[in-house]
Design a protein around this motif. Structure first.
Motif, PDB file in Angstrom:
ATOM      1  N   HIS A 154      -2.729   4.302  -1.831  1.00  0.00           N
ATOM      2  CA  HIS A 154      -2.901   3.870  -3.196  1.00  0.00           C
ATOM      3  C   HIS A 154      -2.466   2.272  -3.475  1.00  0.00           C
ATOM      4  CE1 HIS A 154      -3.411   8.172  -3.383  1.00  0.00           C
ATOM      5  NE2 HIS A 154      -4.014   8.089  -4.598  1.00  0.00           N
ATOM      6  N   CYS A 155      -3.067   1.807  -4.277  1.00  0.00           N
ATOM      7  CA  CYS A 155      -2.343   0.402  -4.498  1.00  0.00           C
ATOM      8  C   CYS A 155      -0.967   0.573  -5.318  1.00  0.00           C
ATOM      9  CB  CYS A 155      -3.310  -0.157  -5.644  1.00  0.00           C
ATOM     10  SG  CYS A 155      -2.809  -1.833  -6.248  1.00  0.00           S
ATOM     11  N   VAL A 172       0.899  -1.197  -0.020  1.00  0.00           N
ATOM     12  CA  VAL A 172       0.015   0.046   0.098  1.00  0.00           C
ATOM     13  C   VAL A 172       0.817   1.132   0.129  1.00  0.00           C
ATOM     14  CG1 VAL A 172      -1.701   1.325   1.264  1.00  0.00           C
ATOM     15  CG2 VAL A 172      -1.944  -1.352   1.267  1.00  0.00           C
ATOM     16  N   CYS A 175      -7.280  -3.465  -9.652  1.00  0.00           N
ATOM     17  CA  CYS A 175      -6.310  -4.504 -10.599  1.00  0.00           C
ATOM     18  C   CYS A 175      -6.139  -5.936 -10.176  1.00  0.00           C
ATOM     19  CB  CYS A 175      -4.906  -3.924 -10.566  1.00  0.00           C
ATOM     20  SG  CYS A 175      -3.985  -4.293  -8.913  1.00  0.00           S
ATOM     21  N   CYS A 181      -6.783  -5.825  -4.502  1.00  0.00           N
ATOM     22  CA  CYS A 181      -7.068  -4.511  -4.996  1.00  0.00           C
ATOM     23  C   CYS A 181      -8.356  -4.595  -5.659  1.00  0.00           C
ATOM     24  CB  CYS A 181      -6.126  -3.832  -5.830  1.00  0.00           C
ATOM     25  SG  CYS A 181      -6.430  -2.360  -6.744  1.00  0.00           S
ATOM     26  N   ASN A 182      -9.031  -3.558  -5.568  1.00  0.00           N
ATOM     27  CA  ASN A 182     -10.733  -3.553  -6.033  1.00  0.00           C
ATOM     28  C   ASN A 182     -10.418  -3.407  -7.707  1.00  0.00           C
ATOM     29  OD1 ASN A 182     -10.621  -2.525  -3.451  1.00  0.00           O
ATOM     30  ND2 ASN A 182     -12.723  -2.602  -3.443  1.00  0.00           N
ATOM     31  N   LEU A 195      -7.179   3.108  -2.692  1.00  0.00           N
ATOM     32  CA  LEU A 195      -8.008   1.882  -2.124  1.00  0.00           C
ATOM     33  C   LEU A 195      -8.735   2.489  -0.902  1.00  0.00           C
ATOM     34  CD1 LEU A 195      -4.852  -0.043  -1.705  1.00  0.00           C
ATOM     35  CD2 LEU A 195      -6.506  -0.440  -3.086  1.00  0.00           C
ATOM     36  N   CYS A 197      -1.505  -0.790  -9.349  1.00  0.00           N
ATOM     37  CA  CYS A 197      -1.990   0.023 -10.589  1.00  0.00           C
ATOM     38  C   CYS A 197      -2.273   1.570  -9.881  1.00  0.00           C
ATOM     39  CB  CYS A 197      -3.505  -0.278 -10.731  1.00  0.00           C
ATOM     40  SG  CYS A 197      -4.676  -0.156  -9.264  1.00  0.00           S
ATOM     41  N   VAL A 223      -2.952  -7.111  -1.761  1.00  0.00           N
ATOM     42  CA  VAL A 223      -2.565  -5.607  -1.305  1.00  0.00           C
ATOM     43  C   VAL A 223      -1.769  -6.195   0.027  1.00  0.00           C
ATOM     44  CG1 VAL A 223      -3.202  -3.537  -0.341  1.00  0.00           C
ATOM     45  CG2 VAL A 223      -4.373  -4.464  -2.630  1.00  0.00           C
TER      46      VAL A 223
END
Length: 238
Positions: free
Chosen positions: A199-200, A194, A227, A224-225, A207, A203, A231
């Motif tokens: 952020h992921c 993270v 890619c 990750c929702n 998040l 990608c 995570v």
């Protein structure tokens, strides 16, 4: 409580190095081919020079055979001339012989020009061969270095794979299988950290806060929702 992703995250570091080395090994034949393509221009020039020389030799041979045939005609006319029964017949043979000898003279002049062209062609072939040989010497060191590099990489990869298999044996089997599926799909990373700001790391999309929190929980494995990568949010920052 240690996080079950820790050994797989360590395995991924090994896999990324392996992927990089295997990609370099895979690219070596293309690099060698590109180097050898440098010779294509000189090879083409040599082929053209050889074709031109061959054509000149063939033409010269045809001229020589034609001259030989004409000389045989002259000999035949001279023998017939000796048997001429009248002055008129004699003068006719003289005329025929003169005409044929004129043809021979023209062809012999062409032969001289062809022989000059042939010598020039041989010189061009020799020059092209020398240039090609010089270029081959120039790239041989590069090709040899690539061969040595490939041998070194293949040996290194063999050792790394053995080490990698030992590391994989210590990982959770289900997590390992999931990791491998994602890695084969994404080609680069299956587990990402993270990033700052939530952020992921794959990608770089923002998040949800719950995913960020769950990514730190050793009892949960979240993705990750966006890619689909796993995570990971270790407390020590990876």
């Amino acid at each position: 409580m240690s996080h079950p992703l820790e050994p797989i995250f360590a395995l991924q570091k090994k896999d990324r190095k392996l992927i990089k080395l295997l990609r370099e090994i895979r690219d070596i034949p293309k690099r060698k081919s590109d180097i050898e393509l440098q010779l294509s221009g000189s090879k083409k020039k040599l082929e053209m020079a050889l074709d031109s020389k061959k054509h000149t030799e063939a033409t010269l041979k045809e001229q020589e055979l034609e001259v030989e045939a004409l000389k045989e005609r002259v000999t035949k006319y001279k023998n017939q001339q000796m048997d001429a029964e009248t002055n008129e017949q004699y003068r006719a043979f003289v005329k025929e012989i003169g005409a044929v000898e004129d043809e021979i003279k023209v062809l012999e002049e062409k032969e001289i020009k062809l022989m000059e062209d042939l010598e020039a062609g041989k010189a061009i072939v020799a020059e092209c061969e020398e240039k090609l040989s010089h270029e081959r010497e120039g790239i041989s060191d590069e090709l040899e270095e690539l061969d040595e590099r490939q041998a070194y990489l293949e040996e290194k990869v063999g050792k790394m794979k053995a080490d990698r298999n030992r590391m994989a044996a210590e990982c959770d089997k289900q997590l390992l299988a999931k990791y491998m599926r994602i890695l084969q799909n994404k080609k680069d990373m299956a587990i990402v950290l993270v990033e700052e700001g939530g952020h992921c790391g794959g990608c770089h999309m923002k998040l949800p806060p719950q995913v960020v929190n769950d990514a730190r929980n050793p009892t949960k494995i979240v993705g990750c929702n966006f890619c689909g990568r796993i995570v990971y949010n270790p407390p020590y920052g990876g």
